[in-house]
Structure formats: structure tokens, C-alpha cells
Enzyme design. Structure first.
Site: not given
Ligand code: NAD
Length: 436
Positions: A155, A263
Site C-alpha cells: 500500500e 498483512c
Molecule cells: P479489503 O478489505 O480492502 O477488500 C476486500 C473487498 O472484498 C471488500 O471491498 C469487500 O467488500 C469485498 N468482498 C468481500 N466479500 C465479497 C463477495 N462475496 N463478493 C464481492 N466482494 C466481496 O482487503 P484487501 O486489503 O484488498 O485484501 C484482500 C486480500 O489481499 C487479503 O487476502 C490480503 O491479505 C491480500 N493482500 C493485501 C495486501 C494489502 O496491502 N492490502 C497486499 C497483498 C495481499
């Protein structure tokens, strides 16, 4: 190529916008209707530098659209990415996979063509097998392959990281999966970004191993910082001295208040849980998690020490600068500032805070903290100022004005962004991490 991105949060929205920028036709899906409505109005649901411009350009070019209907969004997609959250499950620290599996069920119900289903969410080893089982049980008549493609973006630098990754990891079990993924990342392939093809379980583990290793590096240097304080050494010089060794590397050796964010905390816990389930102890990570947990409140106590100890601190006022777990994001998940603020308010200290982007998300997490409109109004009348997050805006504070506004010239710099001699020369009592 047609791509569906299920989940439009920090990872899904950035990945979707970047894939559209590569020339693919992308539909970002989210069950949160208000997020989709805002995206349709051109308003970003998260703060990420450059994202608004990238989304706007690709929407205008007709390559990027948004929907809350999964059936509509995956229609005709060659690759369907799952990028929903995998937070820590309450109670045991395992990754909560309910969102991932709910999406897999829904894909199974609505799949209307052959497609590769790609898990981009960070998921424990074996999750891909379960997604495959769910899709098979749905009775879809279409060919599918389940692939793991973990995301490594940071991020605050997410777009650059997605477009110029150190590597792309793809865990696939068949040629269909591998071929479609090659096509998805072809623009990067031409750029010579390394693509590592491995089996699915290996790919799932690589993501956790990477995060656990980085968390270990941070925790290692934090413990060295504590030792530096005891022996009169300087941790920044120790970092430089060890980081110049290519086998160690200079990155992730900045001592600070402990790792946080969406994370590292949850992923280290989930890896511990996997290791326990498979009876393969990971003692280093156990120690890292424990050391980091203790460190966040210890930082609160460090501030209390700077105020003259618990008895003196009660009733005093502290200005916290920076609340997000790192700069250039509005993400407050597991930010060290939460524990620092809690330790201070538990000790009867009044806390006023300012953060350039994180205050809206911070408010419900720290109800006892007052939010200020800018750094100087937070500092006004405080007995100490604490830099918790190293936003650029705090690197060049007008120190004379800060000193004038403070009741007492106490500066606690939990990110080592000032030079001790400069700040002390201006008459501050200056406390930093691991430096004399
Ligand atoms: P986030 O909470 O920002 O986004 C997840 C989104 O999914 C939300 O907007 C939610 O409303 C949506 N969602 C949930 N259930 C749903 C469904 N059934 N249908 C449609 N949409 C749905 O999460 P994030 O930070 O983007 O993280 C997502 C994944 O990526 C996690 O597993 C995290 O560990 C991984 N990740 C995150 C980062 C980071 O820097 N944030 C980096 C690498 C990996």
C-alpha cells in the site's frame, strides 16, 4: 482478454485498474454497493497515490467497469480473480476463509463459460484445493482451473509494485491455468518481469513465507535497537553496517514501533496456525509475533517515560502525529498507533492526533482520542509530541513553531526521522529508537 476481479479493496481495485491499463477488459466486482456507487461516480473508496487517475483513464477508455453483481461481472471472463479479505479468525488466529469460499460458491452457481479461477487473496496452503472442490461440487458444466497468484504489492506504492513487480508467482496444476495466466501477465512478461511457475500449494506458501521473513527482519532490527539503547550504540549505523552485506540487504531494517497493517500481523498468525496444524513448528515466527505484540504497548510506555513516568504523565496531553500503519495509505488495520494511544489513555494521558489520510478510519478504533485538523493544532498546548508514522509532512515540521506551541519541548520520534543533534540543538528533549 476479459478479466473479472471479485473484491474491489486495496488489492482488487489496484490490480483491476492495472490489468485494465495493460489493455485487458476488466470488471471489478464488490458486494458493497456503496463502494460500487462511489466508483461509478469517480470517487475512490480508498486512498492510494495515483489510483484515481488510473481508474479514470481506464474507465474513459472503456476497459474498466464496476458492478455489485457477480453473475454479471464474471460473464464471459477468461480469468476470475478472487481478491476478498482473509482476516484473522476470532479466537484461533487462523485465516478466515469464509469470504473466499462464499465467492467460490457464487462463481460455481453463475459460471457461464470456461474460465480460470485465480486466488489473489492471501490464503493458507490447501485453500486452492478447497476452492476446486467447491467449483466441482457446483456441477458447472464448464471447464475450469484453480490457480494461486498471491499479490505482493505494498500500500502506498501499489501501482508501481503491480506494474513493475520483483516477481510474479503463479501456482498452477494444469496447462489451461498456466496458459491463461501467461496471457494475463503477457505485458509484464514482455517487460522481463520474472514469472515463477510453481505448484499451487508452493505458491500459497511463498506468500506467507515472504511476509513472515519481512516481519522477522523488522523484528530483528527492533530488538537490536533495544540493545543499542542499553549499550550506547546507534541502530541506524548498525542497519547500514549489516545492510551493505548483499546477503542481508539494506531494506526492512528501519527500527520503529513494530510492524502493523493489514498483512504482517494476520499472515504471521495464520502461518503459525498452519505450522501447528501440520505439526511442523516455526519457532522463529512464534518469537517474532510475541516480540512484536509486546513492542507496540512498550512504545506507549516509552512516551510515558518521556513524560516523567506514570505518576507524572497522568493528566498530561500528548500529540500523536501519524496514525496509519505506514505513510501514503488510509489503512488503519493493526496500526501500532492503536496500542500506543491505548497505553497512553489507559495511563490517564489525554491524546490529540493528526493524520493526513487515516483519521476517518481511526476514529472508531480510538474513541478516546481527539482528532485535530492539522499537525500544529494537535501540538498546541501538548506536553509532548510523538511521531508515530513517517508521513513526509512530518519530516519538515517548523520546529521553532512546534517548540513554541508545546507546553514542554518533548519530542518522541518513533520513526527516527530527525537527527538527534539537530533537534537537541533547538532545545528539545528528544527520544528516538535505538540511538544515543
Ligand atoms: P479489503 O478489505 O480492502 O477488500 C476486500 C473487498 O472484498 C471488500 O471491498 C469487500 O467488500 C469485498 N468482498 C468481500 N466479500 C465479497 C463477495 N462475496 N463478493 C464481492 N466482494 C466481496 O482487503 P484487501 O486489503 O484488498 O485484501 C484482500 C486480500 O489481499 C487479503 O487476502 C490480503 O491479505 C491480500 N493482500 C493485501 C495486501 C494489502 O496491502 N492490502 C497486499 C497483498 C495481499
Amino acid at each position: 482478454m476479459k478479466i473479472a476481479m471479485v473484491g474491489s479493496g486495496y488489492v482488487g481495485l489496484v490490480s483491476g485498474a492495472c490489468l485494465a491499463d495493460f489493455g485487458h477488459e476488466v470488471c471489478c466486482i464488490d458486494k458493497d454497493q456503496s463502494k460500487i456507487d462511489r466508483l461509478h461516480e469517480g470517487v475512490m473508496p480508498i486512498f492510494e497515490p495515483g489510483l484515481a487517475e488510473l481508474v479514470e483513464a481506464n474507465v474513459k477508455a472503456g476497459r474498466l467497469n464496476f458492478t455489485s453483481s457477480l453473475a454479471e461481472g464474471i460473464d464471459g471472463a477468461d480469468a476470475i480473480f478472487i481478491a476478498v479479505g482473509t482476516p484473522s479468525r476470532r479466537g484461533d488466529g487462523h485465516a478466515d476463509l469464509s469470504y473466499v469460499y462464499a465467492v467460490a460458491e457464487e462463481i460455481g452457481q453463475h459460471l457461464a463459460n470456461d474460465a480460470v479461477v485465480v486466488t489473489k487473496s492471501t490464503v493458507p496452503v490447501g485453500t486452492g484445493d478447497e476452492v476446486e472442490r467447491i467449483l466441482a461440487a457446483s456441477g458447472t458444466g464448464h471447464r475450469f482451473s484453480v490457480v494461486s497468484n498471491p499479490e505482493f504489492l505494498r500500500e502506498g506504492a501499489a501501482i508501481g509494485d503491480f506494474k513493475r513487480p520483483d516477481r510474479i508467482v503463479i501456482g498452477a496444476e494444469d496447462d489451461f491455468g498456466r496458459e491463461v495466466m501467461r496471457e494475463v501477465y503477457r505485458p509484464l512478461y514482455l517487460n522481463e518481469s520474472p514469472i515463477l511457475f510453481v505448484n499451487r500449494r508452493t505458491s500459497e506458501l511463498i506468500k506467507y513465507a515472504a511476509n513472515a521473513f519481512l516481519a522477522t527482519k523488522i523484528t530483528f532490527i527492533n530488538e537490536m535497537a533495544d540493545l543499542c539503547e542499553k549499550v550506547g550504540a546507534n541502530v541506524q549505523d548498525v542497519s547500514r553496517g549489516i545492510g551493505m552485506d548483499n546477503r542481508i540487504g539494506a531494506k526492512f531494517l528501519n527500527a520503529g514501533p513494530g510492524y502493523g497493517g493489514s498483512c504482517f500481523p494476520k499472515d504471521t498468525l495464520a502461518l503459525l496456525k498452519t505450522a501447528e496444524d501440520f505439526d511442523s513448528p516455526t519457532r522463529i515466527i512464534e518469537a517474532v509475533v510475541k516480540a512484536n505484540d509486546g513492542r507496540k504497548r512498550a512504545m506507549g510506555r516509552k512516551v510515558i517515560e518521556a513524560l516523567g513516568g506514570f505518576d507524572n504523565a497522568r493528566g498530561k496531553k500528548v500529540a500523536l502525529l501519524g496514525l496509519t500503519f505506514k505513510p501514503d495509505t488510509d489503512d488503519m488495520r493493526d496500526s501500532p498507533s492503536i496500542a500506543v494511544a491505548q497505553t497512553l489513555t489507559d495511563g490517564g494521558v489525554e491524546v490529540v492526533a493528526y493524520d493526513p489520510e487515516g483519521m476517518d478510519s481511526a476514529r472508531p478504533l480510538m474513541p478516546e482520542v481527539t482528532m485535530a485538523g492539522d499537525p500544529y493544532s494537535a501540538i498546541d498546548g501538548a506536553d509532548a509530541v510523538v511521531i508515530v508514522t513517517e508521513w513526509d509532512a512530518f519530516r519538515a515540521l517548523d520546529l521553532d513553531r512546534v517548540k513554541q506551541l508545546l507546553n514542554a519541548p518533548v519530542l518522541v520520534d518513533l520513526r527516527n526521522i530527525y537527527r538527534p543533534e539537530d533537534v537537541r540543538a533547538r532545545g528539545f528533549d528528544y527520544f528516538s529508537i535505538g540511538r544515543p
